[in-house]
Structure formats: C-alpha cells, structure tokens
Design a protein around this motif. Structure first.
Motif, PDB file in Angstrom:
ATOM      1  N   PHE A  13       0.862  -1.174   0.000  1.00 33.48           N
ATOM      2  CA  PHE A  13       0.000   0.000   0.000  1.00 33.48           C
ATOM      3  C   PHE A  13       0.897   1.221   0.000  1.00 33.48           C
ATOM      4  O   PHE A  13       2.084   1.159   0.303  1.00 33.48           O
ATOM      5  CB  PHE A  13      -0.981   0.019   1.184  1.00 33.48           C
ATOM      6  CG  PHE A  13      -0.351   0.179   2.546  1.00 33.48           C
ATOM      7  CD1 PHE A  13       0.014   1.430   3.028  1.00 33.48           C
ATOM      8  CD2 PHE A  13      -0.155  -0.919   3.356  1.00 33.48           C
ATOM      9  CE1 PHE A  13       0.576   1.579   4.295  1.00 33.48           C
ATOM     10  CE2 PHE A  13       0.411  -0.790   4.617  1.00 33.48           C
ATOM     11  CZ  PHE A  13       0.774   0.465   5.087  1.00 33.48           C
ATOM     12  N   LEU A  38      -5.180  -4.607   1.849  1.00 31.65           N
ATOM     13  CA  LEU A  38      -6.129  -3.676   2.462  1.00 31.65           C
ATOM     14  C   LEU A  38      -6.103  -3.799   3.981  1.00 31.65           C
ATOM     15  O   LEU A  38      -6.051  -2.786   4.693  1.00 31.65           O
ATOM     16  CB  LEU A  38      -7.543  -3.923   1.942  1.00 31.65           C
ATOM     17  CG  LEU A  38      -8.621  -3.064   2.610  1.00 31.65           C
ATOM     18  CD1 LEU A  38      -8.386  -1.577   2.363  1.00 31.65           C
ATOM     19  CD2 LEU A  38      -9.998  -3.483   2.146  1.00 31.65           C
ATOM     20  N   ILE A  59      -9.780   5.453   0.572  1.00 31.82           N
ATOM     21  CA  ILE A  59      -8.854   4.401   0.162  1.00 31.82           C
ATOM     22  C   ILE A  59      -9.236   3.976  -1.252  1.00 31.82           C
ATOM     23  O   ILE A  59     -10.421   3.849  -1.567  1.00 31.82           O
ATOM     24  CB  ILE A  59      -8.936   3.205   1.133  1.00 31.82           C
ATOM     25  CG1 ILE A  59      -8.552   3.664   2.549  1.00 31.82           C
ATOM     26  CG2 ILE A  59      -8.057   2.063   0.656  1.00 31.82           C
ATOM     27  CD1 ILE A  59      -8.787   2.607   3.619  1.00 31.82           C
ATOM     28  N   TYR A  96     -14.120   4.788   6.620  1.00 32.29           N
ATOM     29  CA  TYR A  96     -13.313   4.961   5.426  1.00 32.29           C
ATOM     30  C   TYR A  96     -14.172   4.633   4.217  1.00 32.29           C
ATOM     31  O   TYR A  96     -15.117   3.857   4.293  1.00 32.29           O
ATOM     32  CB  TYR A  96     -12.051   4.083   5.455  1.00 32.29           C
ATOM     33  CG  TYR A  96     -12.296   2.596   5.378  1.00 32.29           C
ATOM     34  CD1 TYR A  96     -12.394   1.946   4.153  1.00 32.29           C
ATOM     35  CD2 TYR A  96     -12.436   1.823   6.524  1.00 32.29           C
ATOM     36  CE1 TYR A  96     -12.621   0.574   4.076  1.00 32.29           C
ATOM     37  CE2 TYR A  96     -12.650   0.461   6.456  1.00 32.29           C
ATOM     38  CZ  TYR A  96     -12.738  -0.156   5.232  1.00 32.29           C
ATOM     39  OH  TYR A  96     -12.963  -1.508   5.163  1.00 32.29           O
ATOM     40  N   LEU A  98     -14.040   3.319   0.168  1.00 31.90           N
ATOM     41  CA  LEU A  98     -13.191   2.499  -0.686  1.00 31.90           C
ATOM     42  C   LEU A  98     -13.647   2.672  -2.121  1.00 31.90           C
ATOM     43  O   LEU A  98     -14.792   2.391  -2.451  1.00 31.90           O
ATOM     44  CB  LEU A  98     -13.273   1.029  -0.264  1.00 31.90           C
ATOM     45  CG  LEU A  98     -12.346   0.055  -0.945  1.00 31.90           C
ATOM     46  CD1 LEU A  98     -10.894   0.447  -0.729  1.00 31.90           C
ATOM     47  CD2 LEU A  98     -12.578  -1.344  -0.421  1.00 31.90           C
TER      48      LEU A  98
END
Length: 114
Positions: A13, A38, A59, A96, A98
């Motif tokens: 990442f 992830l 993300i 978060y 995605l």
C-alpha cells in the motif's frame, strides 16, 4: 513462482500524501493478497491514530471485485468471508470509503520497484 499452489506476491500500500510506501512478500492467490494489502493498510491506520484521526479516509484499490465486496455490492467467496468481515469491522472502528483506481494509476503498484 509458486509455493504449495500459492504464488509469491507482494502485500503493498502507499499513502502518497504522507510519503509512505509499504511492501512485503506474501504467499497466496491474488484475491487473498488484495485483502491482505487492504487489511495491512487498515491496521497501519489504526496503529497510527495520531496521523489519521479526524481525517476523511479515502482508500483506493485496483481490484473491483474486492472493492464491490467491501462496499456490499457483490457476494464474497466463502474462503474470503473472514477477511471481508475484518475489513467491515475496521469500517465500524473508523470510517473509510473504498473506491476504484485503474491499475496503471495505482501509486501502490507504480512504486513497487522504486
């Protein structure tokens, strides 16, 4: 290269705004590696709360299948259901989003060989 039916891959990442890149060897199939990447990022975020607290966490990944599963738009294969649950548990602890990015524009992939 294969090891007991699993390919040697990388969990990786990047957090471009912080100049952070992470990569580590991993043995597994592609989908398992995507989830592992992830979950490694989510664990990093949790362990570095001071860097991320109060921030809007967006993300991005290049595997639409994993993204759709985490965004509850498609069904997860049974063998990855525990990994999906972990990703959703992290979403309960800190919010978060995605989203998808094309592989050729994914900074985690582009910086692999730097």
């Amino acid at each position: 290269m294969q090891d007991n039916g699993h390919q040697k891959m990388l969990v990786c990442f990047t957090i471009p705004s912080a100049g952070i890149t992470f990569k580590a060897p991993f043995s597994g199939e592609a989908m398992h590696t995507e989830f592992a990447s992830l979950l490694t990022l989510l664990e990093f975020i949790e362990l570095n709360d001071k860097l991320f607290k109060g921030k809007n966490l967006k993300i991005y990944g290049d595997n639409l299948e994993v993204i759709n599963q985490i965004n509850l738009k498609s069904v997860c294969r049974f063998e990855f259901s525990d990994l999906l649950k972990k990703a959703l548990d992290y979403r309960e602890r800190f919010k978060y989003s995605l989203g998808w990015v094309p592989k050729e524009k994914n900074p985690a992939i582009n910086s692999l060989f730097d």
